[in-house]
Design a protein around this motif. Structure first.
Motif, PDB file in Angstrom:
ATOM      1  N   MET A 127       0.880  -1.163   0.000  1.00 38.02           N
ATOM      2  CA  MET A 127       0.000   0.000   0.000  1.00 38.02           C
ATOM      3  C   MET A 127       0.915   1.210   0.000  1.00 38.02           C
ATOM      4  O   MET A 127       1.974   1.180   0.638  1.00 38.02           O
ATOM      5  N   SER A 130      -3.107   6.769   1.091  1.00 39.39           N
ATOM      6  CA  SER A 130      -4.473   6.772   1.613  1.00 39.39           C
ATOM      7  C   SER A 130      -5.127   8.072   1.189  1.00 39.39           C
ATOM      8  O   SER A 130      -4.457   9.106   1.057  1.00 39.39           O
ATOM      9  N   ASN A 256     -12.969   6.111   3.852  1.00 39.87           N
ATOM     10  CA  ASN A 256     -11.753   6.559   3.185  1.00 39.87           C
ATOM     11  C   ASN A 256     -11.352   5.496   2.177  1.00 39.87           C
ATOM     12  O   ASN A 256     -12.002   4.458   2.054  1.00 39.87           O
ATOM     13  N   SER A 257     -10.318   5.757   1.464  1.00 41.99           N
ATOM     14  CA  SER A 257      -9.858   4.785   0.489  1.00 41.99           C
ATOM     15  C   SER A 257      -8.349   4.676   0.582  1.00 41.99           C
ATOM     16  O   SER A 257      -7.683   5.492   1.223  1.00 41.99           O
ATOM     17  N   TRP A 258      -7.833   3.650  -0.017  1.00 38.47           N
ATOM     18  CA  TRP A 258      -6.393   3.457  -0.072  1.00 38.47           C
ATOM     19  C   TRP A 258      -6.027   2.982  -1.474  1.00 38.47           C
ATOM     20  O   TRP A 258      -6.869   2.515  -2.225  1.00 38.47           O
ATOM     21  N   THR A 259      -4.780   3.146  -1.792  1.00 34.06           N
ATOM     22  CA  THR A 259      -4.285   2.705  -3.091  1.00 34.06           C
ATOM     23  C   THR A 259      -3.045   1.855  -2.868  1.00 34.06           C
ATOM     24  O   THR A 259      -2.155   2.227  -2.099  1.00 34.06           O
ATOM     25  N   ALA A 300       1.108   6.205   2.782  1.00 33.85           N
ATOM     26  CA  ALA A 300       0.642   5.172   3.717  1.00 33.85           C
ATOM     27  C   ALA A 300       1.298   3.853   3.338  1.00 33.85           C
ATOM     28  O   ALA A 300       0.658   2.957   2.810  1.00 33.85           O
ATOM     29  N   ASP A 314     -10.272  -4.628   6.406  1.00 31.41           N
ATOM     30  CA  ASP A 314     -11.111  -3.662   5.704  1.00 31.41           C
ATOM     31  C   ASP A 314     -12.311  -4.358   5.059  1.00 31.41           C
ATOM     32  O   ASP A 314     -13.422  -3.810   5.018  1.00 31.41           O
TER      33      ASP A 314
END
Length: 330
Positions: A127, A130, A256-259, A300, A314
């Motif tokens: 990851m 974020s 929220n999101s993450w990549t 992140a 998640d």
């Protein structure tokens, strides 16, 4: 005696086979990469959060690895089509995925037949960002904070629409969670990607959207949309003056999101390690930190095992939200 001899012969052969396999993996990692890498972004090209962050990583990863990293946008089914493509690709390190929460953490709960398992069929690499979600409205909407928006929705039930990047994605779930927690009747309008949805929000065809700050920051600064609240439990360092939705009355509201970067399951561990080391170096660089800050995202970094554990957590968290919203897509 014969059994003992058979075992005695078999044991060295087994050790030799294992050593050969390890040698092949090591040689594979040392030679990797020796040709261009295809990076699947499971959303349309344009101003979407995932495309922006995917292309930013692709350029820097190509420089770090000494091979071109080619972005291949494969949109459809809220990111599931491109994600499934990588899950079923040859695990040789030459087909990688920009993975996000929507298809990987939300999808398993929303879709009855996803076609692949994000946890079983994909190998987490790292990851690296974020993205706080922000609820925004078109400036023509007569609401300047969350309480005013809720009052407007209650005064005109069923007439206030919210856009999303598609059914089952995080922006969709953000709207559904807002609908449930605020006890209001608003209507979901799905689009084929956040960039397309934003066109109608900017034009006033759709009054509101809740999506990643990366796709919104430039529009917020230019006054083309009005930000009403951050969908995280803490205020964003990029927008410290913008209150959270939680502190405006919907306590505990969090989206929220993450990549992250993922590969097909069974990709050799030395290749996974090589890619993680490259992403870690990129994420920790001032260049990448400045870029992420400029687009409303935050660094992140998570290593493969930590990222895998987070994905499981998640997925379980979103399953509860989907159940509360009574949301299911066949």
């Amino acid at each position: 005696m014969m059994l003992f001899k058979t075992r005695a012969i078999f044991a060295p052969k087994l050790v030799l086979a294992l050593l050969c396999a390890a040698a092949v993996q090591l040689a594979c990692a040392q030679a990797y990469p020796n040709r261009p890498i295809r990076l699947i972004v499971p959303y349309p090209p344009g101003a979407s959060t995932n495309d922006i962050l995917g292309r930013a990583l692709a350029i820097r990863l190509g420089n770090e690895l000494g091979q071109q990293v080619v972005v291949d946008n494969r949109s459809g089914a809220s990111g599931n089509m491109g994600s499934e493509m990588v899950a079923k690709a040859i695990p040789d390190g030459y087909t990688l995925l920009i993975g996000v929460a929507g298809p990987l953490a939300v999808g398993p709960s929303v879709y009855s037949n996803l076609g692949y398992s994000p946890i079983k069929d994909l190998a987490p690499i790292a990851m690296y960002a974020s993205i706080p979600y922000v609820l925004v409205v078109n400036p023509a909407v007569p609401a300047h904070n969350i309480k005013e928006l809720i009052a407007l929705a209650k005064a005109k039930p069923g007439t206030l629409n919210f856009a999303s990047s598609g059914n089952g994605g995080s922006p969709h779930l953000c709207g559904e969670l807002f609908k449930v927690m605020a006890s209001i009747d608003i209507v979901h309008i799905p689009y084929k990607g956040a960039a397309v949805a934003m066109i109608d929000v900017l034009s006033g065809q759709i009054p509101m959207i809740c999506t990643g700050a990366t796709a919104l920051s430039a529009h917020i600064r230019a006054g083309r949309v009005r930000a009403l609240g951050v969908a995280s439990l803490k205020r964003s360092p990029q927008m410290p003056d913008l209150p959270t939705i939680s502190e405006q009355g919907l306590t505990g509201f969090e989206v929220n999101s993450w990549t992250g970067l993922l590969a097909p399951a069974k990709t050799p561990e030395p290749i996974i390690r090589r890619l993680y080391e490259a992403v870690a170096k990129i994420t920790n660089s001032d260049d990448m930190k400045n870029f992420l800050s400029g687009v409303g995202a935050e660094p992140a970094l998570m290593a493969p095992k930590e990222f895998g554990a987070y994905l499981k957590e998640d997925t379980a968290r979103w399953a509860k939200v989907v159940k509360a919203a009574n949301l299911k897509i066949d």
